[in-house]
Design a protein around this motif. Structure first.
Motif, PDB file in Angstrom:
ATOM      1  N   HIS A 274       0.839  -1.199   0.000  1.00 19.18           N
ATOM      2  CA  HIS A 274       0.000   0.000   0.000  1.00 19.18           C
ATOM      3  C   HIS A 274       0.873   1.248   0.000  1.00 19.18           C
ATOM      4  N   SER A 275       0.466   2.243  -0.777  1.00 19.51           N
ATOM      5  CA  SER A 275       1.263   3.454  -0.953  1.00 19.51           C
ATOM      6  C   SER A 275       0.384   4.696  -0.870  1.00 19.51           C
ATOM      7  N   VAL A 276       1.002   5.818  -0.537  1.00 16.55           N
ATOM      8  CA  VAL A 276       0.337   7.115  -0.578  1.00 16.55           C
ATOM      9  C   VAL A 276       1.072   7.985  -1.580  1.00 16.55           C
ATOM     10  N   ILE A 277       0.375   8.985  -2.100  1.00 21.09           N
ATOM     11  CA  ILE A 277       0.940   9.863  -3.130  1.00 21.09           C
ATOM     12  C   ILE A 277       0.919  11.289  -2.617  1.00 21.09           C
ATOM     13  N   ARG A 278       2.058  11.940  -2.640  1.00 23.12           N
ATOM     14  CA  ARG A 278       2.148  13.336  -2.203  1.00 23.12           C
ATOM     15  C   ARG A 278       2.386  14.231  -3.410  1.00 23.12           C
ATOM     16  N   LEU A 279       1.563  15.271  -3.503  1.00 24.77           N
ATOM     17  CA  LEU A 279       1.717  16.298  -4.524  1.00 24.77           C
ATOM     18  C   LEU A 279       2.299  17.532  -3.856  1.00 24.77           C
ATOM     19  N   ALA A 280       3.310  18.142  -4.466  1.00 23.90           N
ATOM     20  CA  ALA A 280       3.947  19.324  -3.887  1.00 23.90           C
ATOM     21  C   ALA A 280       4.367  20.267  -5.004  1.00 23.90           C
ATOM     22  N   SER A 281       3.929  21.527  -4.881  1.00 24.40           N
ATOM     23  CA  SER A 281       4.294  22.525  -5.881  1.00 24.40           C
ATOM     24  C   SER A 281       4.055  23.908  -5.299  1.00 24.40           C
ATOM     25  N   GLY A 282       5.043  24.793  -5.456  1.00 21.23           N
ATOM     26  CA  GLY A 282       4.881  26.183  -5.048  1.00 21.23           C
ATOM     27  C   GLY A 282       4.537  26.371  -3.588  1.00 21.23           C
ATOM     28  N   GLY A 283       5.010  25.492  -2.728  1.00 25.54           N
ATOM     29  CA  GLY A 283       4.710  25.597  -1.310  1.00 25.54           C
ATOM     30  C   GLY A 283       3.418  24.935  -0.888  1.00 25.54           C
ATOM     31  N   ASP A 284       2.609  24.481  -1.839  1.00 25.78           N
ATOM     32  CA  ASP A 284       1.366  23.773  -1.532  1.00 25.78           C
ATOM     33  C   ASP A 284       1.612  22.272  -1.538  1.00 25.78           C
ATOM     34  N   ARG A 285       0.820  21.549  -0.711  1.00 28.00           N
ATOM     35  CA  ARG A 285       0.942  20.097  -0.655  1.00 28.00           C
ATOM     36  C   ARG A 285      -0.429  19.456  -0.515  1.00 28.00           C
ATOM     37  N   LEU A 286      -0.545  18.285  -1.083  1.00 28.48           N
ATOM     38  CA  LEU A 286      -1.747  17.463  -0.917  1.00 28.48           C
ATOM     39  C   LEU A 286      -1.318  16.010  -0.921  1.00 28.48           C
ATOM     40  N   THR A 287      -1.846  15.225   0.006  1.00 32.02           N
ATOM     41  CA  THR A 287      -1.559  13.801   0.060  1.00 32.02           C
ATOM     42  C   THR A 287      -2.809  13.005  -0.259  1.00 32.02           C
ATOM     43  N   PHE A 288      -2.687  12.080  -1.201  1.00 33.83           N
ATOM     44  CA  PHE A 288      -3.757  11.107  -1.446  1.00 33.83           C
ATOM     45  C   PHE A 288      -3.395   9.858  -0.658  1.00 33.83           C
ATOM     46  N   ALA A 289      -4.233   9.530   0.331  1.00 32.68           N
ATOM     47  CA  ALA A 289      -3.887   8.497   1.300  1.00 32.68           C
ATOM     48  C   ALA A 289      -4.421   7.123   0.966  1.00 32.68           C
ATOM     49  N   GLY A 290      -5.122   6.983  -0.160  1.00 28.03           N
ATOM     50  CA  GLY A 290      -5.659   5.666  -0.484  1.00 28.03           C
ATOM     51  C   GLY A 290      -6.515   5.136   0.643  1.00 28.03           C
ATOM     52  N   ASP A 291      -6.209   3.916   1.112  1.00 24.00           N
ATOM     53  CA  ASP A 291      -6.983   3.283   2.179  1.00 24.00           C
ATOM     54  C   ASP A 291      -6.266   3.334   3.530  1.00 24.00           C
ATOM     55  N   ALA A 292      -5.319   4.238   3.678  1.00 25.57           N
ATOM     56  CA  ALA A 292      -4.655   4.384   4.977  1.00 25.57           C
ATOM     57  C   ALA A 292      -5.562   5.052   5.998  1.00 25.57           C
ATOM     58  N   VAL A 293      -6.546   5.828   5.513  1.00 26.88           N
ATOM     59  CA  VAL A 293      -7.424   6.596   6.400  1.00 26.88           C
ATOM     60  C   VAL A 293      -8.871   6.377   5.999  1.00 26.88           C
ATOM     61  N   PHE A 294      -9.706   6.078   6.990  1.00 32.97           N
ATOM     62  CA  PHE A 294     -11.147   5.963   6.804  1.00 32.97           C
ATOM     63  C   PHE A 294     -11.825   6.985   7.702  1.00 32.97           C
ATOM     64  N   ALA A 295     -13.112   7.211   7.498  1.00 35.18           N
ATOM     65  CA  ALA A 295     -13.815   8.255   8.244  1.00 35.18           C
ATOM     66  C   ALA A 295     -13.715   8.051   9.751  1.00 35.18           C
ATOM     67  N   VAL A 296     -13.777   6.807  10.198  1.00 33.61           N
ATOM     68  CA  VAL A 296     -13.735   6.535  11.632  1.00 33.61           C
ATOM     69  C   VAL A 296     -12.323   6.673  12.202  1.00 33.61           C
ATOM     70  N   GLY A 297     -11.328   6.726  11.329  1.00 40.16           N
ATOM     71  CA  GLY A 297      -9.932   6.702  11.761  1.00 40.16           C
ATOM     72  C   GLY A 297      -9.459   7.943  12.472  1.00 40.16           C
ATOM     73  N   PHE A 298     -10.185   9.048  12.358  1.00 37.30           N
ATOM     74  CA  PHE A 298      -9.784  10.263  13.074  1.00 37.30           C
ATOM     75  C   PHE A 298     -10.107  10.128  14.562  1.00 37.30           C
ATOM     76  N   ASP A 299     -11.302   9.661  14.861  1.00 37.94           N
ATOM     77  CA  ASP A 299     -11.698   9.467  16.259  1.00 37.94           C
ATOM     78  C   ASP A 299     -11.090   8.217  16.867  1.00 37.94           C
ATOM     79  N   HIS A 300     -10.949   7.170  16.039  1.00 35.39           N
ATOM     80  CA  HIS A 300     -10.482   5.877  16.545  1.00 35.39           C
ATOM     81  C   HIS A 300      -9.445   5.290  15.584  1.00 35.39           C
ATOM     82  N   PRO A 301      -8.245   5.853  15.546  1.00 39.65           N
ATOM     83  CA  PRO A 301      -7.244   5.359  14.590  1.00 39.65           C
ATOM     84  C   PRO A 301      -6.804   3.925  14.868  1.00 39.65           C
ATOM     85  N   ASP A 302      -7.110   3.404  16.073  1.00 37.85           N
ATOM     86  CA  ASP A 302      -6.717   2.033  16.404  1.00 37.85           C
ATOM     87  C   ASP A 302      -7.777   1.009  16.005  1.00 37.85           C
TER      88      ASP A 302
END
Length: 322
Positions: A235-263
């Protein structure tokens, strides 16, 4: 409200023409949708289009099969979500960096044995956006679950792709699917067989186009794919970076419940403990950098940021830009 009425201003007219030399404008507009299915953002000089592949209805136990059922039910109730099943978003990202047009993941496709009619919308929604499949120079796969490779297996799609297409995927991912281990997942009946079959067919059909990497690889200027493991070994994530801006596409590393309950363990994770460690590391990093996050199964358009909230995290959705 039509899609045209919700067109964001960030990419403007180029939203429907990610590659002006190859994009097709001959397709007829489809029937109006109640909600938009694409959303454009800009990361410096990199253009990004988040495209909805539809939704995937799954049992809520898939969110956290290691959690106390009462605690899981309480979280669902607090989020105004149904107790038994709900719709998981399926998000795909199209990126233009320099001369390259990059598709990050490829949605579910159309598996007739799974009866998922509201998923597998990617090809027609790219067409509705004026994106010709032949304009795609690269595909980057976060992993090889069927909801990330499926559109590439739809009849006729391969013939519409350019012969010099490059498909970037971690070597560990391809190796894993030679003899996949499902001993620690928690999936509905039929899914393991479907996942095996899709990965096998994908490897057979696209082997000559695969470009394997070990840990990190620059696909295009400002577009870097990095293996995290956990959800699957490659499994991999993709980071976009240009001109000081960044965005990460996390694939399936993060789900909606993962913020409150990452475990909490997701049913599709092949190594649940490692997936949880990856999730915490990634969310901690994103909270520090303040960069934007997009993930496959966060509610469309899945553009937002991460904040630390006590001993857990908080999802901060971006305000839509029209």
């Amino acid at each position: 409200m039509s899609q045209a009425e919700t067109r964001p201003r960030t990419i403007g007219q180029q939203e429907t023409n990610m590659n002006p030399n190859n994009a097709s404008h001959s397709g007829k507009a489809g029937p109006e949708e109640l909600v938009p299915s694409r959303y454009a953002v800009r990361v410096g000089d990199i253009e990004v289009l988040v495209v909805s592949d539809g939704v995937l209805p799954l049992p809520t136990t898939m969110l956290a099969h290691n959690a106390d059922p009462a605690v899981r039910a309480a979280w669902l109730d607090e989020m105004f979500l149904p107790p038994d099943a709900f719709d998981w978003a399926l998000n795909v990202v199209l990126v233009r960096s320099g001369a390259q047009t990059i598709l990050i993941d490829a949605g579910l496709g159309l598996d007739p044995n799974l009866n998922l009619p509201r998923a597998g919308q990617l090809v027609k929604r790219l067409e509705a956006a004026g994106i010709d499949l032949a304009s795609v120079t690269d595909v980057v796969l976060t992993h090889m679950h069927m909801d990330h490779i499926g559109a590439l297996l739809v009849d006729g799609v391969k013939d519409r792709l350019r012969p010099d297409l490059k498909i970037h995927v971690a070597a560990a991912e391809v190796k894993f699917w030679e003899s996949p281990d499902f001993s620690r997942v928690f999936m509905p009946a039929g899914f393991p067989d479907a996942l095996r079959a899709a990965a096998k067919r994908f490897t057979e059909e696209y082997r000559s186009l695969l470009r394997l990497f070990d840990d990190e690889h620059e696909v295009a200027p400002g577009v870097v794919v990095r293996r995290t493991g956990g959800h699957t070994p490659g499994h991999s994530v993709i980071r976009l970076a240009s001109g000081g801006d960044r965005l990460t596409f996390a694939g399936d590393a993060v789900f909606a419940v993962g913020f409150d309950h990452p475990d909490w363990h997701n049913g599709f994770e092949h190594d649940p403990e490692e997936a949880a460690r990856v999730r915490v590391r990634l969310l901690t990093e994103l909270a520090k950098t303040g960069e934007q996050l997009v993930a496959t199964h966060l509610p469309f358009p899945s553009v937002g940021r991460v904040a630390v909230d006590g001993d857990h995290f908080r999802w901060v959705p971006a305000f839509w830009d029209y």
